[in-house]
Design a protein around this motif. Sequence first.
Motif, PDB file in Angstrom:
ATOM      1  N   ASP A  50       5.908   4.485  28.494  1.00 17.27           N
ATOM      2  CA  ASP A  50       5.604   5.827  28.904  1.00 17.27           C
ATOM      3  C   ASP A  50       4.272   5.919  29.441  1.00 17.27           C
ATOM      4  O   ASP A  50       3.090   6.211  28.676  1.00 17.27           O
ATOM      5  CB  ASP A  50       5.556   6.554  27.437  1.00 17.27           C
ATOM      6  N   ALA A  51       4.196   6.048  30.841  1.00  8.65           N
ATOM      7  CA  ALA A  51       2.926   5.681  31.644  1.00  8.65           C
ATOM      8  C   ALA A  51       2.046   6.953  31.406  1.00  8.65           C
ATOM      9  O   ALA A  51       0.901   6.770  31.144  1.00  8.65           O
ATOM     10  CB  ALA A  51       3.177   5.472  32.846  1.00  8.65           C
ATOM     11  N   ASP A  52       2.611   7.911  31.181  1.00  5.34           N
ATOM     12  CA  ASP A  52       1.593   9.330  31.242  1.00  5.34           C
ATOM     13  C   ASP A  52       1.222   9.837  29.879  1.00  5.34           C
ATOM     14  O   ASP A  52       0.719  10.805  29.457  1.00  5.34           O
ATOM     15  CB  ASP A  52       2.306  10.551  32.050  1.00  5.34           C
ATOM     16  N   SER A  54       3.248  11.191  27.459  1.00  8.36           N
ATOM     17  CA  SER A  54       3.746  12.315  27.254  1.00  8.36           C
ATOM     18  C   SER A  54       4.841  12.386  26.079  1.00  8.36           C
ATOM     19  O   SER A  54       5.178  13.481  25.481  1.00  8.36           O
ATOM     20  CB  SER A  54       4.748  12.880  28.524  1.00  8.36           C
ATOM     21  N   SER A  58      10.284   9.908  31.989  1.00  2.33           N
ATOM     22  CA  SER A  58      11.006  10.477  32.948  1.00  2.33           C
ATOM     23  C   SER A  58      11.944   9.461  33.794  1.00  2.33           C
ATOM     24  O   SER A  58      12.007   8.099  33.268  1.00  2.33           O
ATOM     25  CB  SER A  58       9.735  10.609  34.132  1.00  2.33           C
ATOM     26  N   GLU A  61      10.021   6.456  35.108  1.00  2.00           N
ATOM     27  CA  GLU A  61       9.575   5.599  34.160  1.00  2.00           C
ATOM     28  C   GLU A  61      10.613   4.570  33.383  1.00  2.00           C
ATOM     29  O   GLU A  61      10.328   3.357  33.105  1.00  2.00           O
ATOM     30  CB  GLU A  61       8.740   6.319  32.888  1.00  2.00           C
ATOM     31  N   SER A  95      13.821  14.067  30.677  1.00  2.00           N
ATOM     32  CA  SER A  95      12.791  13.345  29.981  1.00  2.00           C
ATOM     33  C   SER A  95      13.415  12.789  28.782  1.00  2.00           C
ATOM     34  O   SER A  95      14.017  13.630  28.077  1.00  2.00           O
ATOM     35  CB  SER A  95      11.464  13.887  29.574  1.00  2.00           C
TER      36      SER A  95
END
Length: 260
Positions: A50-52, A54, A58, A61, A95
């Motif tokens: 989960d790079a961002d 959130s 996505s 991801e 997501s």
Amino acid sequence: MLSTTLFLSALVCLALCQAPTDTDTFNNFDLNKDGAVTPAEIEKFCATADADGSGGLSLAEYTGGAAADQVAADDKARFDFYDGLGEANNAKDGSINCHNGAVAFVKLVDADGDGTVSLKEYSMGVARVTMEQSLMAQFKDIDADGNNALNVREIANYCLKFDTNSDGAMGYAEYQAAAKTNGAPAEDFAAGGRVETQFVFYDRMDGTQDKAVTCKPAGIAFFAQLDVDQNDMVGPKEFVSQVEAINAKMFAAGGDAVGK
């Protein structure tokens, strides 16, 4: 995975029902290496992608940064499945929710109800989910009028797609060709193997064991086995559950169970 055929719907199982155990993925989930995966462990593993930050993944991801137009159809299908997992009415928002998805996934494959997933449960659960995804894709392929229900004509017409000599029936060579097209492994073509077992089953379904599956009578007989509520149509859930039941009966009986 595969895009599979149905009329002889057990073709789905040629590649999927014997899917190999995904030990590597299970071990990635099993953070404390105790042989049992919990929802919390899956959520933590999900968070690593989960790079961002959130709380969800996505498509980019999930696929390690692949551009949307470069994502394989099978990967996209799996993402779409997990996208709705744990959400109200399986709603998809683009997501995968790491928390809700992890809880729902464990609930889905936890056969003994102990709140954790063993390697065996994981392997069997993923194989079942994958097969059901393929069956749903096949359902849509057969559903020529797009009304989310199959009728007997659509079943018979689907058989005719593989009738390359236009004689109204599928011979063994045509059946083998369909199986090869849909990715059946080489070992399934051995004498007495899965392909032959399936063919014998459907050959008998048309009322005459003559080394050919005659599409119209076989389609009628097959539809009758699918249409358990006898309302002259087969919906998606009915289709999936009955195909799975027919497959189980077929291979348990070595092709001899038709009509029993």
